[in-house]
Write a protein that holds these residues in place. Structure first.
Motif, PDB file in Angstrom:
ATOM      1  N   TYR A  49       0.819  -1.215   0.000  1.00  8.85           N
ATOM      2  CA  TYR A  49       0.000   0.000   0.000  1.00  8.85           C
ATOM      3  C   TYR A  49       0.852   1.265   0.000  1.00  8.85           C
ATOM      4  N   LYS A  50       1.847   1.323   0.886  1.00  7.91           N
ATOM      5  CA  LYS A  50       2.665   2.540   0.999  1.00  7.91           C
ATOM      6  C   LYS A  50       3.438   2.810  -0.287  1.00  7.91           C
ATOM      7  N   GLU A  51       3.971   1.772  -0.908  1.00  8.14           N
ATOM      8  CA  GLU A  51       4.685   1.955  -2.179  1.00  8.14           C
ATOM      9  C   GLU A  51       3.750   2.533  -3.242  1.00  8.14           C
ATOM     10  N   THR A  52       2.533   2.010  -3.271  1.00 13.21           N
ATOM     11  CA  THR A  52       1.557   2.481  -4.258  1.00 13.21           C
ATOM     12  C   THR A  52       1.129   3.909  -3.958  1.00 13.21           C
ATOM     13  N   TRP A  53       0.938   4.219  -2.690  1.00 12.57           N
ATOM     14  CA  TRP A  53       0.580   5.576  -2.276  1.00 12.57           C
ATOM     15  C   TRP A  53       1.669   6.560  -2.714  1.00 12.57           C
ATOM     16  N   ASP A  54       2.933   6.198  -2.471  1.00 13.12           N
ATOM     17  CA  ASP A  54       4.054   7.059  -2.887  1.00 13.12           C
ATOM     18  C   ASP A  54       4.052   7.248  -4.405  1.00 13.12           C
ATOM     19  N   TYR A  55       3.757   6.176  -5.135  1.00 14.49           N
ATOM     20  CA  TYR A  55       3.720   6.263  -6.597  1.00 14.49           C
ATOM     21  C   TYR A  55       2.578   7.177  -7.045  1.00 14.49           C
ATOM     22  N   GLN A  56       1.417   7.023  -6.420  1.00 19.26           N
ATOM     23  CA  GLN A  56       0.309   7.940  -6.709  1.00 19.26           C
ATOM     24  C   GLN A  56       0.712   9.389  -6.505  1.00 19.26           C
ATOM     25  N   GLU A  57       1.372   9.638  -5.378  1.00 19.08           N
ATOM     26  CA  GLU A  57       1.789  11.006  -5.051  1.00 19.08           C
ATOM     27  C   GLU A  57       2.737  11.566  -6.110  1.00 19.08           C
ATOM     28  N   ARG A  58       3.624  10.717  -6.650  1.00 19.19           N
ATOM     29  CA  ARG A  58       4.554  11.191  -7.688  1.00 19.19           C
ATOM     30  C   ARG A  58       3.802  11.583  -8.956  1.00 19.19           C
ATOM     31  N   LEU A  59       2.859  10.733  -9.363  1.00 20.54           N
ATOM     32  CA  LEU A  59       2.082  11.046 -10.568  1.00 20.54           C
ATOM     33  C   LEU A  59       1.209  12.278 -10.362  1.00 20.54           C
ATOM     34  N   PHE A  60       0.609  12.355  -9.183  1.00 18.62           N
ATOM     35  CA  PHE A  60      -0.235  13.491  -8.804  1.00 18.62           C
ATOM     36  C   PHE A  60       0.579  14.794  -8.883  1.00 18.62           C
ATOM     37  N   LYS A  61       1.792  14.775  -8.295  1.00 18.06           N
ATOM     38  CA  LYS A  61       2.656  15.961  -8.287  1.00 18.06           C
ATOM     39  C   LYS A  61       3.100  16.329  -9.699  1.00 18.06           C
ATOM     40  N   GLU A  62       3.347  15.324 -10.533  1.00 11.15           N
ATOM     41  CA  GLU A  62       3.749  15.570 -11.914  1.00 11.15           C
ATOM     42  C   GLU A  62       2.684  16.402 -12.638  1.00 11.15           C
ATOM     43  N   ILE A  63       1.432  16.027 -12.448  1.00 11.92           N
ATOM     44  CA  ILE A  63       0.342  16.755 -13.109  1.00 11.92           C
ATOM     45  C   ILE A  63       0.194  18.156 -12.528  1.00 11.92           C
ATOM     46  N   ILE A  64       0.232  18.259 -11.204  1.00 13.89           N
ATOM     47  CA  ILE A  64       0.114  19.564 -10.543  1.00 13.89           C
ATOM     48  C   ILE A  64       1.221  20.507 -11.009  1.00 13.89           C
ATOM     49  N   ASP A  65       2.455  19.991 -11.100  1.00 17.15           N
ATOM     50  CA  ASP A  65       3.601  20.826 -11.506  1.00 17.15           C
ATOM     51  C   ASP A  65       3.422  21.370 -12.913  1.00 17.15           C
ATOM     52  N   ILE A  66       2.884  20.540 -13.817  1.00 17.63           N
ATOM     53  CA  ILE A  66       2.635  21.009 -15.187  1.00 17.63           C
ATOM     54  C   ILE A  66       1.587  22.121 -15.172  1.00 17.63           C
ATOM     55  N   LYS A  67       0.556  21.964 -14.370  1.00 22.15           N
ATOM     56  CA  LYS A  67      -0.500  22.978 -14.311  1.00 22.15           C
ATOM     57  C   LYS A  67       0.020  24.302 -13.744  1.00 22.15           C
ATOM     58  N   ILE A  68       0.868  24.194 -12.737  1.00 21.73           N
ATOM     59  CA  ILE A  68       1.448  25.412 -12.154  1.00 21.73           C
ATOM     60  C   ILE A  68       2.334  26.111 -13.175  1.00 21.73           C
ATOM     61  N   ARG A  69       3.142  25.326 -13.880  1.00 21.62           N
ATOM     62  CA  ARG A  69       4.025  25.909 -14.895  1.00 21.62           C
ATOM     63  C   ARG A  69       3.211  26.555 -16.018  1.00 21.62           C
ATOM     64  N   ASN A  70       2.139  25.883 -16.427  1.00 22.48           N
ATOM     65  CA  ASN A  70       1.280  26.455 -17.473  1.00 22.48           C
ATOM     66  C   ASN A  70       0.753  27.822 -17.065  1.00 22.48           C
ATOM     67  N   ARG A  71       0.329  27.937 -15.806  1.00 22.44           N
ATOM     68  CA  ARG A  71      -0.244  29.191 -15.334  1.00 22.44           C
ATOM     69  C   ARG A  71       0.824  30.279 -15.213  1.00 22.44           C
ATOM     70  N   ARG A  72       1.964  29.917 -14.635  1.00 22.06           N
ATOM     71  CA  ARG A  72       3.023  30.907 -14.408  1.00 22.06           C
ATOM     72  C   ARG A  72       3.656  31.401 -15.695  1.00 22.06           C
ATOM     73  N   GLU A  73       3.856  30.475 -16.641  1.00 25.99           N
ATOM     74  CA  GLU A  73       4.581  30.822 -17.864  1.00 25.99           C
ATOM     75  C   GLU A  73       3.650  30.995 -19.057  1.00 25.99           C
ATOM     76  N   GLU A  74       2.348  30.974 -18.780  1.00 23.74           N
ATOM     77  CA  GLU A  74       1.342  31.128 -19.829  1.00 23.74           C
ATOM     78  C   GLU A  74       1.569  30.143 -20.965  1.00 23.74           C
ATOM     79  N   LEU A  75       1.768  28.870 -20.579  1.00 23.92           N
ATOM     80  CA  LEU A  75       1.960  27.793 -21.537  1.00 23.92           C
ATOM     81  C   LEU A  75       0.665  26.992 -21.666  1.00 23.92           C
ATOM     82  N   SER A  76       0.669  26.047 -22.568  1.00 24.71           N
ATOM     83  CA  SER A  76      -0.504  25.172 -22.716  1.00 24.71           C
ATOM     84  C   SER A  76      -0.043  23.724 -22.886  1.00 24.71           C
ATOM     85  N   LEU A  77       0.871  23.311 -21.998  1.00 25.50           N
ATOM     86  CA  LEU A  77       1.355  21.935 -22.030  1.00 25.50           C
ATOM     87  C   LEU A  77       0.229  20.990 -21.612  1.00 25.50           C
ATOM     88  N   LYS A  78       0.131  19.860 -22.278  1.00 24.96           N
ATOM     89  CA  LYS A  78      -0.904  18.887 -21.944  1.00 24.96           C
ATOM     90  C   LYS A  78      -0.580  18.194 -20.622  1.00 24.96           C
TER      91      LYS A  78
END
Length: 239
Positions: free
Chosen positions: A15-44
């Motif tokens: 469970y903990k390994e999977t939770w950590d993996y979820q968190e990595r994928l979750f953060k990956e998406i969040i980071d792209i969204k933050i970058r899109n907003r800050r740099e006015e990008l439209s990365l998928k």
């Protein structure tokens, strides 16, 4: 909008390994969204849907009551189970072998921005899947998840749900009992709801075992239709 969803079957995973993996994928998406907003990008932004089975584990949501776990650390060790307090909604739940756990990690801005609709769609995905096995599953008012015989003395839960969302990105998800050992539910008050029974698909069908892979394929079919998603099935392989 990117409606493509990467399906990953993790097999039997801690469970903990999977939770950590979820968190990595979750953060990956969040980071792209933050970058899109800050740099006015439209990365998928990518979307993921993880299938997994866990060794015996009890998890408690952030608003849950620890007293709903009815055993102590010694008993946990005796039955070869672990316990985690985690950051999803909902109360206590159990995961174990014979249960299909699904973790959609989606950027809902690729689909729709409505958490209530998201939960209802996850429930509907399970309801439609169970209908293919001749079961009339439904929602229970005020209670998340999927149930059988709602409104009768025989009401029983077959699928639990609990999600987390931030910036319209989801994690955690659902747990559908397919060939689950129901004895493990006796050690807790499922989802904090007293007096409600729990069941499993194989029990309802009177079978020793139901094909987990078949159920997963049915879940994906209904998920794709409801979310109008393009499912990348080629990654549906144990890693």
């Amino acid at each position: 909008m990117n409606k493509s969803v990467d399906i990953q079957d993790l097999g039997l995973k801690d469970y903990k390994e999977t939770w950590d993996y979820q968190e990595r994928l979750f953060k990956e998406i969040i980071d792209i969204k933050i970058r899109n907003r800050r740099e006015e990008l439209s990365l998928k932004t990518p979307n993921y849907f993880l299938f997994v089975e866990h060794p015996h584990v009890y998890t408690l949501g952030k608003s849950g009551d620890f007293d709903n776990l009815l055993i102590d650390e010694n008993k946990l060790a005796e039955i070869d189970a672990t316990f985690y307090k985690i950051n999803r909604g909902g109360d206590i739940t159990y995961h174990g072998p014979g249960q299909i756990v699904g973790y959609p990690i989606l950027d809902l801005e690729n689909f729709f921005t409505d958490i209530h609709k998201y939960l209802r769609f996850l429930e509907e995905m399970v309801i439609l899947t169970l209908a293919e096995y001749g079961l009339k599953a439904e929602r229970s008012k005020g209670e998340t998840g999927v149930w059988l015989d709602v409104g009768t003395p025989f009401a029983r839960k077959i699928c639990a749900m609990g999600v987390r969302a931030s910036r319209w990105v989801t994690m955690h998800g659902f747990a559908l009992n397919v060939n689950a050992n129901l004895g493990y539910f006796d050690h807790m008050i499922p989802c904090g709801i007293k007096g409600k029974a729990v069941t499993s698909l194989n029990v309802e069908l009177g079978k020793t075992e139901v094909s987990m892979e078949e159920v997963k394929e049915k879940l994906l079919k209904h998920f794709s239709a409801l979310f109008e998603a393009k499912v990348k099935r080629e990654t549906l392989a144990k890693s």
